[in-house]
Design a protein around this motif. Sequence first.
Motif, PDB file in Angstrom:
ATOM      1  N   SER A   1     -20.318 -51.625  51.492  1.00 20.33           N
ATOM      2  CA  SER A   1     -20.411 -52.212  50.152  1.00 20.33           C
ATOM      3  C   SER A   1     -21.551 -51.577  49.367  1.00 20.33           C
ATOM      4  N   GLY A   2     -22.677 -51.373  50.017  1.00 21.92           N
ATOM      5  CA  GLY A   2     -23.798 -50.709  49.353  1.00 21.92           C
ATOM      6  C   GLY A   2     -23.452 -49.283  48.970  1.00 21.92           C
TER       7      GLY A   2
ATOM      8  N   MET B   1     -19.992 -53.795  57.199  1.00 20.62           N
ATOM      9  CA  MET B   1     -19.325 -54.019  55.913  1.00 20.62           C
ATOM     10  C   MET B   1     -20.331 -53.958  54.771  1.00 20.62           C
ATOM     11  N   SER B   2     -21.556 -54.512  55.019  1.00 21.49           N
ATOM     12  CA  SER B   2     -22.579 -54.480  53.990  1.00 21.49           C
ATOM     13  C   SER B   2     -22.993 -53.051  53.690  1.00 21.49           C
TER      14      SER B   2
ATOM     15  N   LEU C   1     -20.456 -48.218  48.164  1.00 21.71           N
ATOM     16  CA  LEU C   1     -19.585 -48.302  46.984  1.00 21.71           C
ATOM     17  C   LEU C   1     -20.399 -48.554  45.716  1.00 21.71           C
ATOM     18  N   VAL C   2     -21.402 -49.433  45.814  1.00 22.82           N
ATOM     19  CA  VAL C   2     -22.236 -49.731  44.642  1.00 22.82           C
ATOM     20  C   VAL C   2     -22.996 -48.483  44.207  1.00 22.82           C
TER      21      VAL C   2
END
Length: 332
Positions: free
Chosen positions: A5-6, A1-2, A8-9
Motif C-alpha cells: 500500500s505504501g 500488505m502495508s 502504491l501511494v
Amino acid sequence: MSGFSGFLVRRAIGTVVTLLAISVIVYVVFYATPGNVAQITCGPRCSPEQVHQVAQQLRLDDPLYVRYWHFLEGLVAGQDYSTGTSVEHCPAPCLGLSYQSDRQVMDIILTKLPVSLSLVLGAMVLWLVLGVGTGVLSAWRRGRFTERLLTALTLAGWATPVFVIGLVLMIVVCGELQLLPFPQYVKFTDDPEQWAWNLLLPWLSLALIEAAAFARLTRASMLETLAEDHIRTFRAYGVAERSIVGRHALRGALAPVIALNANNVGSAIGGAVLTETLFGLPGIGQELVHAVNVVDLPVVVGMVLVIGFFVVLANAVADVLYAVADRRVVLT
C-alpha cells in the motif's frame, strides 16, 4: 500488505509530480518562447482585435508564473473564454480553446482518442502474444533450427517499416485475396464486429513491428532466467521442462517485457501516425500532425499533454505490475 500500500501511494505521488513537471515544461516551451505568442495561438487569419483578445485571455502581460498558474487552474477547475459576443465555459480538465476551429481542445481530443485507443490496445494484445510467444519458443529451442528461423523472422520484422507491412497487407489481403474490406473506422458502439474486422489490418501492421522487439527482449530475458540457480535446482529435482519454462522462468523474465510494453503503449497512442495515416484512421497522431501543419498551438499543446499523461500513466501501471510479476523486486 502495508508495504505494498505504501508502494502504491509513493508511485501515485511520483506520478502526480511527474505530470506537473511535464505541464511546466510544455507550457514554457510553447508559451514562453520568443515571438508573438498571441498571434501564433490565434492563428494566421486572426485580425489585430482578435489577437489582442487572445493576449488578454492568455494574460501575456502577467509574469510567467502567474500565467502558468492560470493555465493550471484551467486544468483543475476549468475556465471561461470570451468569444467576442459571449462567454464560453471550458470545464475541467480545460486544455484551452482552438481559435481556428472554435472548439474546445478537450472536445477535439475526446473525438480522436477512442480511435487511437482502439488501434493501440488491439495491437498490444497481438504484439504481446506474438512477441512473447516467439521469444519463449526461441529460448526454449536454443541452438536448433526453430530458433534460427524465428530469429531470422524477428530481424526481418524489426527491419521492415510499418508502412511497407501495411501496404503489403492491404494489397494482398484486401486487393488480391479480398478476405477483408479496405479498413474504414467503425465505432465499437455502432457495430463491434465491423469495428474489429476493420481494425484487423492496422492491428497487424503495428503489432508485427512491435512484436519483433518483444521477441528479442523475451528471448534474452528467458535465456538469462533459465541460467539461474533456482532453475537448475528445479531440473535437478526432475521438474518437467515445460513447467520450468511456463511457470517459473517466464514469470521472472516478464519484468523487462512489462517495462517495454508500458513505454510502447504510452508513446503509440500519439505516435502511431504512419499507421493512422496509411489506413485513414482519424486518431490522435493524425490530428497532431494536422494541428502542427496549420499552426493550431492550443491543440498541439493539448495533444502533447495528453500523450505525456498516457506515457506517465502506463509507466506507473508498469511499476505496479513489475512488482506483482517479480517478487524479487524491492518495494521502494
